[in-house]
Design a protein around this motif. Sequence first.
Motif, mmCIF file in Angstrom:
data_model
loop_
_atom_site.group_PDB
_atom_site.id
_atom_site.type_symbol
_atom_site.label_atom_id
_atom_site.label_comp_id
_atom_site.label_asym_id
_atom_site.label_seq_id
_atom_site.Cartn_x
_atom_site.Cartn_y
_atom_site.Cartn_z
ATOM 1 N N ILE A 294 -14.798 6.873 20.030
ATOM 2 C CA ILE A 294 -15.527 5.941 20.900
ATOM 3 C C ILE A 294 -15.161 4.489 20.579
ATOM 4 C CG2 ILE A 294 -17.583 5.756 19.431
ATOM 5 C CD1 ILE A 294 -17.618 5.834 23.287
ATOM 6 N N THR A 295 -14.913 4.183 19.304
ATOM 7 C CA THR A 295 -14.579 2.797 18.950
ATOM 8 C C THR A 295 -13.354 2.338 19.736
ATOM 9 O OG1 THR A 295 -15.461 3.205 16.761
ATOM 10 C CG2 THR A 295 -14.128 1.240 17.019
ATOM 11 N N SER A 369 -16.396 -4.154 10.719
ATOM 12 C CA SER A 369 -16.444 -2.870 10.026
ATOM 13 C C SER A 369 -17.248 -1.907 10.889
ATOM 14 C CB SER A 369 -17.114 -3.067 8.666
ATOM 15 O OG SER A 369 -17.387 -1.815 8.061
ATOM 16 N N VAL A 370 -16.835 -0.654 10.919
ATOM 17 C CA VAL A 370 -17.538 0.335 11.737
ATOM 18 C C VAL A 370 -17.304 1.749 11.241
ATOM 19 C CG1 VAL A 370 -15.606 0.579 13.370
ATOM 20 C CG2 VAL A 370 -17.885 1.234 14.089
ATOM 21 N N GLY A 371 -18.266 2.617 11.470
ATOM 22 C CA GLY A 371 -18.043 4.050 11.304
ATOM 23 C C GLY A 371 -18.862 4.689 10.210
ATOM 24 N N GLU A 372 -19.244 3.917 9.218
ATOM 25 C CA GLU A 372 -20.024 4.455 8.105
ATOM 26 C C GLU A 372 -20.561 3.260 7.322
ATOM 27 O OE1 GLU A 372 -17.529 6.081 4.925
ATOM 28 O OE2 GLU A 372 -15.821 5.340 6.054
ATOM 29 N N PRO A 373 -21.504 3.513 6.437
ATOM 30 C CA PRO A 373 -22.018 2.386 5.650
ATOM 31 C C PRO A 373 -20.893 1.791 4.802
ATOM 32 C CG PRO A 373 -23.456 4.312 5.443
ATOM 33 C CD PRO A 373 -22.212 4.772 6.146
ATOM 34 N N THR A 396 -20.905 -3.381 12.075
ATOM 35 C CA THR A 396 -21.438 -2.976 13.379
ATOM 36 C C THR A 396 -21.918 -1.536 13.341
ATOM 37 O OG1 THR A 396 -19.275 -2.199 14.159
ATOM 38 C CG2 THR A 396 -19.781 -4.524 14.514
ATOM 39 N N TRP A 398 -23.310 1.666 15.355
ATOM 40 C CA TRP A 398 -23.459 2.306 16.676
ATOM 41 C C TRP A 398 -22.905 3.711 16.616
ATOM 42 C CZ3 TRP A 398 -19.078 2.548 20.375
ATOM 43 C CH2 TRP A 398 -17.886 2.030 19.855
ATOM 44 N N GLN A 399 -22.827 4.394 17.757
ATOM 45 C CA GLN A 399 -22.461 5.809 17.804
ATOM 46 C C GLN A 399 -21.756 6.137 19.120
ATOM 47 O OE1 GLN A 399 -26.722 7.060 17.652
ATOM 48 N NE2 GLN A 399 -26.120 7.994 15.707
ATOM 49 N N THR A 400 -21.072 7.264 19.124
ATOM 50 C CA THR A 400 -20.462 7.747 20.370
ATOM 51 C C THR A 400 -21.516 7.736 21.489
ATOM 52 O OG1 THR A 400 -19.070 9.195 19.053
ATOM 53 C CG2 THR A 400 -19.220 9.707 21.396
ATOM 54 N N GLU A 401 -22.707 8.151 21.135
ATOM 55 C CA GLU A 401 -23.781 8.286 22.117
ATOM 56 C C GLU A 401 -24.276 6.938 22.646
ATOM 57 O OE1 GLU A 401 -23.463 9.568 19.174
ATOM 58 O OE2 GLU A 401 -24.237 11.616 19.027
ATOM 59 N N SER A 483 -31.430 8.508 16.500
ATOM 60 C CA SER A 483 -29.999 8.357 16.206
ATOM 61 C C SER A 483 -29.442 9.401 15.246
ATOM 62 C CB SER A 483 -29.764 6.979 15.589
ATOM 63 O OG SER A 483 -30.396 6.920 14.300
ATOM 64 N N ILE A 497 -28.135 0.480 7.286
ATOM 65 C CA ILE A 497 -28.081 1.903 7.625
ATOM 66 C C ILE A 497 -27.750 2.663 6.346
ATOM 67 C CG2 ILE A 497 -26.772 3.661 8.890
ATOM 68 C CD1 ILE A 497 -27.743 0.292 10.322
ATOM 69 N N ARG A 500 -26.621 9.527 7.401
ATOM 70 C CA ARG A 500 -27.079 10.573 8.315
ATOM 71 C C ARG A 500 -28.229 11.359 7.685
ATOM 72 N NH1 ARG A 500 -25.150 10.364 13.390
ATOM 73 N NH2 ARG A 500 -26.133 12.398 13.501
ATOM 74 N N ILE A 506 -19.859 12.261 7.322
ATOM 75 C CA ILE A 506 -18.810 11.352 7.774
ATOM 76 C C ILE A 506 -17.741 11.266 6.690
ATOM 77 C CG2 ILE A 506 -18.293 9.058 8.646
ATOM 78 C CD1 ILE A 506 -21.035 8.916 9.797
HETATM 79 C C1 WTA Z 1 -22.218 6.032 11.226
HETATM 80 C C2 WTA Z 1 -18.803 5.392 15.582
HETATM 81 C C3 WTA Z 1 -23.403 2.631 8.688
HETATM 82 C C4 WTA Z 1 -23.637 6.437 11.526
HETATM 83 C C5 WTA Z 1 -19.015 4.054 16.280
HETATM 84 C C6 WTA Z 1 -23.567 6.854 12.975
HETATM 85 C C7 WTA Z 1 -22.420 3.649 10.500
HETATM 86 C C8 WTA Z 1 -22.212 7.494 13.063
HETATM 87 C C9 WTA Z 1 -21.953 2.403 10.970
HETATM 88 C C10 WTA Z 1 -21.640 7.470 14.448
HETATM 89 C C11 WTA Z 1 -22.261 1.243 10.183
HETATM 90 C C12 WTA Z 1 -21.354 3.964 12.356
HETATM 91 N N1 WTA Z 1 -22.983 1.413 9.069
HETATM 92 N N2 WTA Z 1 -23.145 3.759 9.368
HETATM 93 N N3 WTA Z 1 -21.834 0.026 10.529
HETATM 94 N N4 WTA Z 1 -21.303 2.640 12.118
HETATM 95 N N5 WTA Z 1 -22.013 4.588 11.378
HETATM 96 O O1 WTA Z 1 -20.188 8.643 16.827
HETATM 97 O O2 WTA Z 1 -23.996 7.528 10.699
HETATM 98 O O3 WTA Z 1 -18.088 8.274 15.450
HETATM 99 O O4 WTA Z 1 -24.587 7.737 13.347
HETATM 100 O O5 WTA Z 1 -19.447 6.381 16.294
HETATM 101 O O6 WTA Z 1 -21.402 6.722 12.171
HETATM 102 O O7 WTA Z 1 -20.291 7.863 14.447
HETATM 103 P P1 WTA Z 1 -19.462 7.874 15.798
#
Ligand code: WTA
Length: 634
Positions: A294-295, A369-373, A396, A398-401, A483, A497, A500, A506
Amino acid sequence: MKYIVKNLPEYFKFQEKALKDPERFWGAIAESFQWKKKWDKVMNADMHKADIKWFEGAELNITENCIDRHLDERGDQTAIIFEANSPEEKAQHITYRKLYEEVNKVANVLKEQGIQKGDRVCIYLPMIPELAYTMLACARIGAIHSVIFAGYSSTAIASRVNDASCKMIVCADGSYRGAKEINLKGIVDKALEDSPSVKTVLVVKRTHCKVKMKEGRDVYLEDLTQNVSVHCPAETVQAEDPLFILYTSGSTGKPKGMVHTTAGYMIYTAHTFANVFQYEKDDVYWCTADIGWITGHSYILYGPLLNGATTLIFEGVPSYPDHNRFWAVIEKHKVNQFYTAPTAIRSLAKQDIKHVEKHDLSSLKVLGSVGEPINVEAWNWYYHHIGKERCPIVDTWWQTETGGILISPIPFSTPTKATFATFPLLGIQPVLMSDDGIEQEGNLTNGKLCIKTPWPGIARTIWNDHKRYFDTYFSAYPGYYFSGDAALRDPAGYYRITGRVDDVVIVSGHNLGTAPIENTINEQEIVAESAIVGYPHDVKGNALYGFITLKREISEQEKEQLKIAINNSIADQIGPIAKLSKIQFTVSLPKTRSGKIMRRILRKIAANEMENLGDTSTLLNPEAVQAIIVNKKD
Ligand code: WTA
């Protein structure tokens, strides 16, 4: 575009407006886009029923907003910079005019091949310009793209293609990834053995490797684009017509085909891109994600193009030909905004600092930065060594959803704080819930992260399974979007955040549901049962630990062979990313009296937190825990 924040007081002022009157707020933003017909109602949403609609009655085509709208003013400006896997290959600068022509050519080819509005087209391509052309070509004619990350296996492709009954797959002959060359068409051929809905395969030539072309089904894209017009009328679509499906892992077996619709997604990605990256004219923006996630959809393709930005597509990997590649690309293309994942930052921070120091990174203005803590060490390294303490980091969340970023600092306005995603973006109302569904008031608290009010970018449903959509996101806390993450709020109201709270792990930024991995393992004849959990890993963020019980005793040597067989079958059925880093065979798994595996305890053991196992009083077989601890290797 309205409501682009320039300082903190302005953020608070706009946020107040957005929450007080969301329809007026989003309606005002939407005014700066091109519509074939304006909307009748900005928002029509019932979170209790998971029934969400934005800009109902409006008609548009998103590609007119991504491309045509910019042609007069910036037809000759670069829309996409393509940086190939090999630094030896010349970078391409694709202007908005060229993008227009290429997209329209592919759109005409799709039509010629019988693709119509509403049809699903699967795209399995490496990070090359044709990936962008094909996605936009689908949008041009109102077809729904379903991009599958080109690292997924045949089985994963087949299940996704079948779920959405895709009529066509667009793939490449092969792909380059660092020093490796991968035969993508071979993977697709295998998937097609089980995908009867696919009538046509369009093949993009990339590596020019030998591939089998099936008569009547497989065609080279370049043979078709030569004979079509560079103009293709943009199909009129309704605001709520699906733009794309993108699969994400769930806690249970089957991947969820998240459906994003057109108008709301467009407005939300465009607006958040402008705010979060503070993109200015002539800047060069680079997001290192794969478009298969999604990113990449929202912040390589749609968000930047909707803003008339120059967006960089990078085909390669951070370690090829050497660990300086990211920094070399930033210097080469004078990148201003750089958006990557904590796992990449952690792996690059481990390399000799000379890889960074030999490059001029002075063009950088904003780091993302994105995707995990992001952990403190990684955040600090990024801030000091890459941003030279000049560039704010936007962490940042957010999520696919969610379609777009929901929580993030706005650079130069929100003071940043390591590991905190800080404030919600405009129009977003996060809440922290206790387990029994009470909103936690005030600051300095924590809970399950939910969103209280609808926003335009939220996915509308799961393809063919609205019940699952409702159950997954709207049933835990009625009236709220849940979420699946937990978070805390600091005294200033900043969000952090924490991770999960479901069975999604992740790994290197990729979401993996543990259930499908367990199913794959359990297919081995000798396996009785398995439980997969994540444990902390210093580069990947998390790695996978498998606890497995067998139906009968086998020798040590057989166990080693079984480990290899298990990982091979996981790589085959899901993808190499889902391989287990550790496997422990055990006589039994800890279970509750009702027979459920106690993953909470296994997680603690995998993380070496044995002294702190929590409440074990409901365990049916406490001796299983002891046996696992005694036999654990590291
Ligand atoms: C995690 C990616 C901490 C989180 C855009 C979320 C994050 C899942 C962060 C979604 C962040 C994404 N800090 N955790 N900045 N960004 N996550 O669907 O657990 O691939 O629910 O979307 O990634 O992953 P997805």
